[in-house]
Scaffold this motif. Sequence first.
Motif, PDB file in Angstrom:
ATOM      1  N   VAL A   1      55.206  57.597  30.076  1.00  0.00           N
ATOM      2  CA  VAL A   1      55.407  56.487  31.008  1.00  0.00           C
ATOM      3  C   VAL A   1      56.416  55.536  30.380  1.00  0.00           C
ATOM      4  O   VAL A   1      56.258  55.137  29.218  1.00  0.00           O
ATOM      5  CB  VAL A   1      54.095  55.742  31.300  1.00  0.00           C
ATOM      6  N   MET A   2      57.440  55.167  31.134  1.00  0.00           N
ATOM      7  CA  MET A   2      58.476  54.269  30.605  1.00  0.00           C
ATOM      8  C   MET A   2      58.754  53.132  31.566  1.00  0.00           C
ATOM      9  O   MET A   2      58.804  53.326  32.781  1.00  0.00           O
ATOM     10  CB  MET A   2      59.777  55.046  30.338  1.00  0.00           C
ATOM     11  N   ASP A   3      58.915  51.935  30.993  1.00  0.00           N
ATOM     12  CA  ASP A   3      59.438  50.806  31.745  1.00  0.00           C
ATOM     13  C   ASP A   3      60.950  50.975  31.762  1.00  0.00           C
ATOM     14  O   ASP A   3      61.633  50.769  30.752  1.00  0.00           O
ATOM     15  CB  ASP A   3      59.046  49.494  31.056  1.00  0.00           C
ATOM     16  N   ALA A   4      61.493  51.372  32.910  1.00  0.00           N
ATOM     17  CA  ALA A   4      62.906  51.737  32.990  1.00  0.00           C
ATOM     18  C   ALA A   4      63.843  50.541  32.825  1.00  0.00           C
ATOM     19  O   ALA A   4      65.036  50.720  32.604  1.00  0.00           O
ATOM     20  CB  ALA A   4      63.194  52.427  34.322  1.00  0.00           C
ATOM     21  N   ARG A   5      63.328  49.330  32.920  1.00  0.00           N
ATOM     22  CA  ARG A   5      64.208  48.168  32.806  1.00  0.00           C
ATOM     23  C   ARG A   5      64.635  47.916  31.364  1.00  0.00           C
ATOM     24  O   ARG A   5      65.731  47.436  31.117  1.00  0.00           O
ATOM     25  CB  ARG A   5      63.499  46.933  33.368  1.00  0.00           C
ATOM     26  N   ASN A   6      63.752  48.214  30.408  1.00  0.00           N
ATOM     27  CA  ASN A   6      64.103  47.962  29.009  1.00  0.00           C
ATOM     28  C   ASN A   6      63.910  49.184  28.103  1.00  0.00           C
ATOM     29  O   ASN A   6      64.184  49.115  26.912  1.00  0.00           O
ATOM     30  CB  ASN A   6      63.298  46.784  28.450  1.00  0.00           C
TER      31      ASN A   6
ATOM     32  N   VAL B   1      69.068  53.368  29.813  1.00  0.00           N
ATOM     33  CA  VAL B   1      68.454  52.603  28.726  1.00  0.00           C
ATOM     34  C   VAL B   1      68.083  53.534  27.574  1.00  0.00           C
ATOM     35  O   VAL B   1      68.046  54.759  27.724  1.00  0.00           O
ATOM     36  CB  VAL B   1      67.199  51.855  29.208  1.00  0.00           C
ATOM     37  N   SER B   2      67.784  52.949  26.422  1.00  0.00           N
ATOM     38  CA  SER B   2      67.348  53.708  25.248  1.00  0.00           C
ATOM     39  C   SER B   2      65.821  53.706  25.192  1.00  0.00           C
ATOM     40  O   SER B   2      65.215  52.649  24.977  1.00  0.00           O
ATOM     41  CB  SER B   2      67.907  53.087  23.963  1.00  0.00           C
ATOM     42  N   PRO B   3      65.189  54.840  25.385  1.00  0.00           N
ATOM     43  CA  PRO B   3      63.724  54.876  25.317  1.00  0.00           C
ATOM     44  C   PRO B   3      63.244  54.611  23.887  1.00  0.00           C
ATOM     45  O   PRO B   3      63.789  55.163  22.922  1.00  0.00           O
ATOM     46  CB  PRO B   3      63.382  56.303  25.768  1.00  0.00           C
ATOM     47  N   HIS B   4      62.231  53.771  23.739  1.00  0.00           N
ATOM     48  CA  HIS B   4      61.735  53.446  22.399  1.00  0.00           C
ATOM     49  C   HIS B   4      60.255  53.107  22.452  1.00  0.00           C
ATOM     50  O   HIS B   4      59.702  52.816  23.520  1.00  0.00           O
ATOM     51  CB  HIS B   4      62.525  52.286  21.791  1.00  0.00           C
ATOM     52  N   ILE B   5      59.609  53.152  21.278  1.00  0.00           N
ATOM     53  CA  ILE B   5      58.152  52.924  21.207  1.00  0.00           C
ATOM     54  C   ILE B   5      57.769  51.807  20.240  1.00  0.00           C
ATOM     55  O   ILE B   5      56.585  51.601  19.990  1.00  0.00           O
ATOM     56  CB  ILE B   5      57.404  54.211  20.806  1.00  0.00           C
ATOM     57  N   THR B   6      58.729  51.083  19.678  1.00  0.00           N
ATOM     58  CA  THR B   6      58.394  49.993  18.755  1.00  0.00           C
ATOM     59  C   THR B   6      59.028  48.691  19.220  1.00  0.00           C
ATOM     60  O   THR B   6      60.105  48.678  19.811  1.00  0.00           O
ATOM     61  CB  THR B   6      58.872  50.295  17.325  1.00  0.00           C
TER      62      THR B   6
ATOM     63  N   GLU C   1      61.036  50.647  27.243  1.00  0.00           N
ATOM     64  CA  GLU C   1      59.786  50.698  26.491  1.00  0.00           C
ATOM     65  C   GLU C   1      58.865  51.784  27.045  1.00  0.00           C
ATOM     66  O   GLU C   1      58.634  51.850  28.257  1.00  0.00           O
ATOM     67  CB  GLU C   1      59.068  49.344  26.543  1.00  0.00           C
ATOM     68  N   LEU C   2      58.325  52.598  26.142  1.00  0.00           N
ATOM     69  CA  LEU C   2      57.352  53.607  26.536  1.00  0.00           C
ATOM     70  C   LEU C   2      55.958  53.000  26.484  1.00  0.00           C
ATOM     71  O   LEU C   2      55.537  52.462  25.460  1.00  0.00           O
ATOM     72  CB  LEU C   2      57.424  54.816  25.604  1.00  0.00           C
ATOM     73  N   LEU C   3      55.244  53.091  27.599  1.00  0.00           N
ATOM     74  CA  LEU C   3      53.879  52.587  27.647  1.00  0.00           C
ATOM     75  C   LEU C   3      52.874  53.657  27.267  1.00  0.00           C
ATOM     76  O   LEU C   3      51.743  53.353  26.870  1.00  0.00           O
ATOM     77  CB  LEU C   3      53.551  52.048  29.049  1.00  0.00           C
ATOM     78  N   ALA C   4      53.262  54.906  27.414  1.00  0.00           N
ATOM     79  CA  ALA C   4      52.400  56.031  27.034  1.00  0.00           C
ATOM     80  C   ALA C   4      53.276  57.209  26.642  1.00  0.00           C
ATOM     81  O   ALA C   4      54.320  57.448  27.259  1.00  0.00           O
ATOM     82  CB  ALA C   4      51.461  56.413  28.174  1.00  0.00           C
ATOM     83  N   LEU C   5      52.859  57.912  25.626  1.00  0.00           N
ATOM     84  CA  LEU C   5      53.500  59.154  25.204  1.00  0.00           C
ATOM     85  C   LEU C   5      52.435  59.997  24.516  1.00  0.00           C
ATOM     86  O   LEU C   5      52.068  59.750  23.372  1.00  0.00           O
ATOM     87  CB  LEU C   5      54.666  58.895  24.252  1.00  0.00           C
ATOM     88  N   THR C   6      51.909  60.964  25.241  1.00  0.00           N
ATOM     89  CA  THR C   6      50.837  61.786  24.697  1.00  0.00           C
ATOM     90  C   THR C   6      51.147  63.250  24.918  1.00  0.00           C
ATOM     91  O   THR C   6      51.784  63.618  25.910  1.00  0.00           O
ATOM     92  CB  THR C   6      49.488  61.430  25.353  1.00  0.00           C
ATOM     93  N   SER C   7      50.733  64.061  23.978  1.00  0.00           N
ATOM     94  CA  SER C   7      50.926  65.501  24.107  1.00  0.00           C
ATOM     95  C   SER C   7      49.634  66.223  23.749  1.00  0.00           C
ATOM     96  O   SER C   7      48.812  65.717  22.980  1.00  0.00           O
ATOM     97  CB  SER C   7      52.072  65.985  23.210  1.00  0.00           C
TER      98      SER C   7
END
Length: 600
Positions: free
Chosen positions: A273-278, A456-461, A280-286
């Motif tokens: 799940v990503m906030d496409a505006r900035n 945008v650049s997807p990121h988790i931090t 930010e990943l809200l969830a990343l699970t495998s």
Amino acid sequence: MVTKTLPRKSAGNRHRVLHLNPVPTARLIAVVSLLLIGLGGLAIRLGWLQVREGQKLEAKARQVQTEKLDPLGRRRSIVDREGRLVAIDEERVTVWAHPRYFHFPGDDPGQRRSTREVAIRLAPLLGLDPDLLVARMGKQRSGVKLATNLEPSIGSRLKALRIDGIDFEHGPQRIYPQGPLFANVVGFLNLERVPQAGLEQSLERDLRSQESSIGIRRGGDGTPLPDGLKAGSMFRDDLKLQLTLDTRLQRVAQMELARQVKKWSAKRGVAMVMDARNGELLALTSVPTYDPNQFWRHKPGLFREWSVQDIYEPGSTFKPINIAIGLQEKVLNASTRVNDTGSLQIGGWPIFNNDKSAYGLIDLPTTLQVSSNVAMVKAMQKLKPAIYWQWLDRIGIGSAPDTDLPGAVSGQLKSRSTFIENPIETATAAFGQGFALTPLKALQLHGMLVNGGKLVSPHITRGLRSGDNLATAGPANGLQMLDPAVCALVLNWLETVVEKGSGKATQVPGYRIGGKTGTAQKAANGVYISGARITSFVAHLPINDPRYVVLVVVDEPQGGNAYGSTVAAPVAKSIIEALLVIEQIPPNKPSISNKTLSKA
């Protein structure tokens, strides 16, 4: 001179008289010479020690008088976007046994206890069988590790037994309170506290607490002297790494994904799940995943996050991107229609629709709804192959996304000459095959549609934060790639896929949601694997105020009815429902009708 006493008479008493005799000159010279030689030797030795050995002796003295305390290697905590603990250093105790010194309080000094006697006393507190402890000690006389990662309270109770030959080693232990929930992105430390995967490894320097070696001077009795400490030498920072991930959404995503992977006997799956505006990943699970607290119980293959390190052919989920490119180049428009004949030949290669149907003359919204391969090929044939390749290259199909996720790899895109000279390459690319990318890259490209054409650049931090302070969501950003009006039109058409097409499984009453299913053949080493497929679903919401992208990919589900609509879409719906609640997104107006869309 030598004295000698002689008797003399006086008042009836006898007295001795002392006579002094001279000392022989030779003897006097010998004594003085010996004294001078001794003093000379001492002077020479003193000079030797001062001049030749001075620095070495000074170093030895300082070594005795000072103690160097090395840092414990503490690491900064990791928290989610709301401050919930993801990783933390806690004090833990390791118990060591030295059987040759086993002695109970009150025993005779020479008495030695057996390993079994000691094991019987330790076992209840360690929660282990005495036989197991005896087996661990065996016939070793010293240095046996009995238990690790014990709570300090248990260590205190063990110390209270006062058993000689039992030692305790205190130190920090990396704990992951959420267990497997964030293992795929955070990683873990091994037993030597060396990072092995995830952010623990890629952000090693950032996660190290600012500790330095400390030299403490001691007095003659061993008492520490304060003058050996500099200002700030005992400082330990309180920084922590804040993630963009949300524990609540992550848990829902992992639970629903695991359920579907098991139901369809799939190889693996990922949900993002990503906030496409900035970005930010809200969830990343495998799935499958592992417990970083007990990493040794799992296969090393689980330690890598495949959604950023493995590539796949996206299939029909790439069709909206292709349509956006065609609209941007003005070879397609809102009134474009193509004749879907059900099949066609390109360079001697047959191309069919997935259901083998022929839909006749259809518009672009219908093309997405029925996911027509033939219609997509005919639509993209309106775009020159050279320009088509330039767009695929420009949006980064053949390059790795700019991200802080460790190990992100680039996709695969045929060379410009190969793409242009072989019509089958442009045809297969039209329905998302013949090139490959990572799920993370697919998420980024759909985020471009949601973000008004900005990549945008997807990121988790969110970076390091001090104390209880937490960073808020970052500002909207991105590199403008497409016209916002083009993206808005494609999103409106994707809404019809959820309303009328293959994405019906993700409908949520009161909300406008767009989406696209994907079911692609799976390739390995350039060859398609018979019967193997990758199913996926990508969602965009809310359509009236686009912000979020949800991507679910399930690898090699089994069964004749395994498609993106049946395998991946149900997971996406559960995630969407949780996202709407967590982000407090209110219901929006009823979706616009298909008639209105066709006139757009």
